[in-house]
Design a protein around this motif. Structure first.
Motif, PDB file in Angstrom:
ATOM      1  N   TYR A   1       0.834  -1.205   0.000  1.00 16.78           N
ATOM      2  CA  TYR A   1       0.000   0.000   0.000  1.00 16.78           C
ATOM      3  C   TYR A   1       0.867   1.252   0.000  1.00 16.78           C
ATOM      4  O   TYR A   1       1.986   1.262   0.517  1.00 16.78           O
ATOM      5  CB  TYR A   1      -0.889   0.063   1.254  1.00 16.78           C
ATOM      6  CG  TYR A   1      -1.587  -1.204   1.622  1.00 16.78           C
ATOM      7  CD1 TYR A   1      -2.655  -1.693   0.873  1.00 16.78           C
ATOM      8  CD2 TYR A   1      -1.195  -1.928   2.753  1.00 16.78           C
ATOM      9  CE1 TYR A   1      -3.306  -2.861   1.231  1.00 16.78           C
ATOM     10  CE2 TYR A   1      -1.835  -3.097   3.117  1.00 16.78           C
ATOM     11  CZ  TYR A   1      -2.894  -3.558   2.344  1.00 16.78           C
ATOM     12  OH  TYR A   1      -3.527  -4.718   2.702  1.00 16.78           O
ATOM     13  N   ASP A   2       0.306   2.303  -0.586  1.00 21.22           N
ATOM     14  CA  ASP A   2       0.825   3.649  -0.382  1.00 21.22           C
ATOM     15  C   ASP A   2      -0.081   4.332   0.631  1.00 21.22           C
ATOM     16  O   ASP A   2      -1.309   4.312   0.494  1.00 21.22           O
ATOM     17  CB  ASP A   2       0.822   4.437  -1.695  1.00 21.22           C
ATOM     18  CG  ASP A   2       1.811   3.871  -2.706  1.00 21.22           C
ATOM     19  OD1 ASP A   2       2.925   3.497  -2.290  1.00 21.22           O
ATOM     20  OD2 ASP A   2       1.454   3.779  -3.901  1.00 21.22           O
ATOM     21  N   THR A   3       0.520   4.922   1.670  1.00 22.32           N
ATOM     22  CA  THR A   3      -0.255   5.573   2.724  1.00 22.32           C
ATOM     23  C   THR A   3       0.280   6.992   2.920  1.00 22.32           C
ATOM     24  O   THR A   3       1.376   7.328   2.437  1.00 22.32           O
ATOM     25  CB  THR A   3      -0.157   4.805   4.054  1.00 22.32           C
ATOM     26  OG1 THR A   3       1.136   5.043   4.636  1.00 22.32           O
ATOM     27  CG2 THR A   3      -0.359   3.313   3.849  1.00 22.32           C
ATOM     28  N   PRO A   4      -0.453   7.835   3.628  1.00 22.88           N
ATOM     29  CA  PRO A   4       0.037   9.199   3.889  1.00 22.88           C
ATOM     30  C   PRO A   4       1.381   9.250   4.595  1.00 22.88           C
ATOM     31  O   PRO A   4       2.097  10.249   4.523  1.00 22.88           O
ATOM     32  CB  PRO A   4      -1.079   9.797   4.756  1.00 22.88           C
ATOM     33  CG  PRO A   4      -2.307   9.045   4.367  1.00 22.88           C
ATOM     34  CD  PRO A   4      -1.837   7.653   4.095  1.00 22.88           C
ATOM     35  N   THR A   5       1.758   8.161   5.283  1.00 17.70           N
ATOM     36  CA  THR A   5       3.029   8.143   6.018  1.00 17.70           C
ATOM     37  C   THR A   5       4.101   7.296   5.326  1.00 17.70           C
ATOM     38  O   THR A   5       5.173   7.081   5.894  1.00 17.70           O
ATOM     39  CB  THR A   5       2.815   7.618   7.446  1.00 17.70           C
ATOM     40  OG1 THR A   5       2.226   6.308   7.380  1.00 17.70           O
ATOM     41  CG2 THR A   5       1.895   8.552   8.222  1.00 17.70           C
TER      42      THR A   5
ATOM     43  N   THR B   1       5.143   3.910   2.301  1.00 18.50           N
ATOM     44  CA  THR B   1       4.727   2.632   1.742  1.00 18.50           C
ATOM     45  C   THR B   1       4.686   1.560   2.833  1.00 18.50           C
ATOM     46  O   THR B   1       5.467   1.585   3.785  1.00 18.50           O
ATOM     47  CB  THR B   1       5.681   2.184   0.628  1.00 18.50           C
ATOM     48  OG1 THR B   1       7.000   2.047   1.166  1.00 18.50           O
ATOM     49  CG2 THR B   1       5.699   3.194  -0.511  1.00 18.50           C
TER      50      THR B   1
ATOM     51  N   THR C   1      -7.608   2.245  10.753  1.00 14.34           N
ATOM     52  CA  THR C   1      -7.367   3.610  10.290  1.00 14.34           C
ATOM     53  C   THR C   1      -6.365   3.629   9.142  1.00 14.34           C
ATOM     54  O   THR C   1      -6.549   4.341   8.139  1.00 14.34           O
ATOM     55  CB  THR C   1      -6.848   4.477  11.452  1.00 14.34           C
ATOM     56  OG1 THR C   1      -7.815   4.469  12.507  1.00 14.34           O
ATOM     57  CG2 THR C   1      -6.602   5.904  11.002  1.00 14.34           C
ATOM     58  N   LEU C   2      -5.298   2.848   9.265  1.00 15.53           N
ATOM     59  CA  LEU C   2      -4.298   2.774   8.211  1.00 15.53           C
ATOM     60  C   LEU C   2      -4.904   2.300   6.897  1.00 15.53           C
ATOM     61  O   LEU C   2      -4.697   2.909   5.832  1.00 15.53           O
ATOM     62  CB  LEU C   2      -3.174   1.821   8.634  1.00 15.53           C
ATOM     63  CG  LEU C   2      -2.138   1.476   7.554  1.00 15.53           C
ATOM     64  CD1 LEU C   2      -1.261   2.686   7.275  1.00 15.53           C
ATOM     65  CD2 LEU C   2      -1.293   0.287   7.970  1.00 15.53           C
TER      66      LEU C   2
ATOM     67  N   THR D   1      -7.128   4.594   4.770  1.00 15.15           N
ATOM     68  CA  THR D   1      -6.481   5.672   4.008  1.00 15.15           C
ATOM     69  C   THR D   1      -5.438   5.128   3.035  1.00 15.15           C
ATOM     70  O   THR D   1      -4.699   5.906   2.417  1.00 15.15           O
ATOM     71  CB  THR D   1      -5.804   6.665   4.966  1.00 15.15           C
ATOM     72  OG1 THR D   1      -4.844   5.957   5.781  1.00 15.15           O
ATOM     73  CG2 THR D   1      -6.835   7.322   5.883  1.00 15.15           C
ATOM     74  N   ALA D   2      -5.357   3.808   2.895  1.00 14.70           N
ATOM     75  CA  ALA D   2      -4.322   3.195   2.066  1.00 14.70           C
ATOM     76  C   ALA D   2      -4.774   3.065   0.612  1.00 14.70           C
ATOM     77  O   ALA D   2      -5.942   2.780   0.331  1.00 14.70           O
ATOM     78  CB  ALA D   2      -3.968   1.816   2.621  1.00 14.70           C
ATOM     79  N   THR D   3      -3.822   3.235  -0.294  1.00 17.23           N
ATOM     80  CA  THR D   3      -4.046   2.985  -1.717  1.00 17.23           C
ATOM     81  C   THR D   3      -3.244   1.751  -2.103  1.00 17.23           C
ATOM     82  O   THR D   3      -2.019   1.721  -1.908  1.00 17.23           O
ATOM     83  CB  THR D   3      -3.578   4.177  -2.564  1.00 17.23           C
ATOM     84  OG1 THR D   3      -4.306   5.348  -2.172  1.00 17.23           O
ATOM     85  CG2 THR D   3      -3.806   3.911  -4.048  1.00 17.23           C
TER      86      THR D   3
END
Length: 420
Positions: A341-345, A347, A367-368, A371-373
């Motif tokens: 995943y790519d996350t705001p914080t 990979t 939560t993670l 928001t994960a892509t």
């Protein structure tokens, strides 16, 4: 295929094909000589679809070996709903199963799920509005949570009308404020006692010696319910079940009789989820056939997405390892798999397994993932070999359709043995 007892668990959010897998393991095609199917978690909310020899049934409380005449033990970890169970017995009789109730053994310590629990469950879920947890509306959470702080009704109480009445009256008083404002109602307590007394006389209520007796006669198949990603302590909180889905309870039951088992993890070639909760690889454009799973009034929509390798690895770790894989829906072509995943914080390639019963960790995972892509890659040309390599686990069974005849053994696994 297996030398000893087998624990069957779902490595996703449920609906991967546990029931069909257990049905095959109990059939003549597998040649395993099974003495009983043991249900070790969940309750009447299970929906294990089995299609075999022209018959289809959605197993809820009966074990999925019933079509092969294999007895079912509902263990102390099951939540038993007698009214629904009686209805399921009638459905099985109509499909040609002779005297289905005679195939049942029920541990007297198992908790009873009553119409009071069900009404309270639905009232609470209705009140959540758009913040629903994804409950099936079958009273599972209320049954388990009430028993944490109260003297809850059990299956053995069906043989003790006075005790049962006292417990039901206290139960009704406890839930009165929850149910009263809603449209949900339940049968008068006197009627419930009459029904439960009749139920208690019609089934075989056993103690903890029954498991050893069944194991002495042959192989046991432990049939899990739901999926590990919904586990009460390992799932994505709060979108979880009030039940231990991963196999620790099944293993503890076996250890108590000096036995062990192989663990067979079941997964689809893609991922599905019923109801609310994070689902990074969800793809509404996937038009995949689903003849036996529909949207539910309490669970919500049936959702589809690409195979999620980090979630699958997490489930295997939460199960404390598996010995073999059953891969279903190999006839279905999906274009991608997720390898991270790519996350705001940053990979993420793997999801950490936190301490058992650490709901804060589980909430953080939720939560993670919300928001994960997903990092999607093209589906590997041979998913069976690829998945076995990724999880370092042999694929021993695959299926190309819902019917028992669509299952194919792939590997001879020499695993743990039955007790002496």
């Amino acid at each position: 295929m297996f030398d000893g007892h087998v624990i069957v668990v779902d490595l996703g959010f449920g609906d991967a094909g546990k029931g069909a897998t257990v049905d095959w393991l109990c059939s003549a095609a597998a040649g395993l000589e099974v003495s009983a199917v043991v249900r070790f978690n969940g309750g009447a909310q299970a929906a294990h679809n089995v299609v075999a020899e022209g018959r289809h049934h959605t197993f809820a409380q009966f074990g999925s070996g019933t079509f092969s005449g294999v007895p079912t033990l509902l263990s102390r970890h099951m939540l038993v709903e007698p009214i629904a169970l009686a209805g399921e017995a009638r459905q099985l009789a109509a499909l040609g199963v002779p005297d289905p109730l005679s195939l049942l053994r029920i541990d007297g310590r198992a908790l009873l799920t009553t119409p009071i629990h069900i009404a309270a469950n639905r009232a609470r879920e209705d009140a959540r509005g758009y913040s629903r947890h994804g409950s099936c509306g079958r009273g599972i959470g209320e049954t388990a949570s009430y028993a944490l702080e109260h003297e809850a009704p059990t299956v053995a109480d069906c043989l003790r009308p006075r005790v049962l009445r006292q417990k039901l009256e206290l139960l009704a008083a406890h839930y009165g404020p929850v149910i009263a404002p809603s449209a949900h109602r339940y049968e008068p307590i006197t009627d419930l006692i009459a029904m439960y007394s009749e139920f208690g006389a019609a089934v075989r209520i056993v103690d903890d010696g029954e498991l050893a007796a069944l194991a002495a006669r042959g192989r046991l198949i432990f049939e899990g319910a739901q999926g590990i990603l919904l586990d009460e302590w390992r799932g994505l909180h709060p979108h979880t079940t009030w039940s231990t889905v991963e196999p620790r309870n099944a293993r503890a039951m076996l250890a108590a009789i000096g036995a062990s088992a192989a663990t067979l993890g079941v997964t689809r070639t893609y991922l599905t989820r019923h109801g609310a909760g994070p689902f990074p690889t969800e793809d509404p454009t996937l038009d995949l056939p689903e003849p036996h799973n529909i949207d539910g009034p309490y669970q919500g929509p049936f959702r589809r997405g690409h195979l999620d390798l980090p979630l699958l690895r997490y489930a295997v770790a939460a199960a404390d390892g598996i010995d073999a894989l059953a891969l279903t829906h190999v006839d279905v072509e999906t274009p991608y798999v997720s390898t991270g995943y790519d996350t705001p914080t940053g990979t993420v390639d793997d999801l950490a397994l936190g301490p058992w019963q650490d709901l804060t960790h589980q909430q953080n995972l939720t939560t993670l993932l919300a928001t994960a892509t997903p990092r999607l890659t093209r589906r590997p040309p041979n998913r069976i070999t690829w998945l076995a390599e990724q999880l370092a686990t042999p694929v021993v069974l695959t299926s190309t359709g819902p019917d028992r005849a669509d299952r194919h053994a792939h590997h001879i696994a020499r695993t743990t043995s039955c007790p002496a």
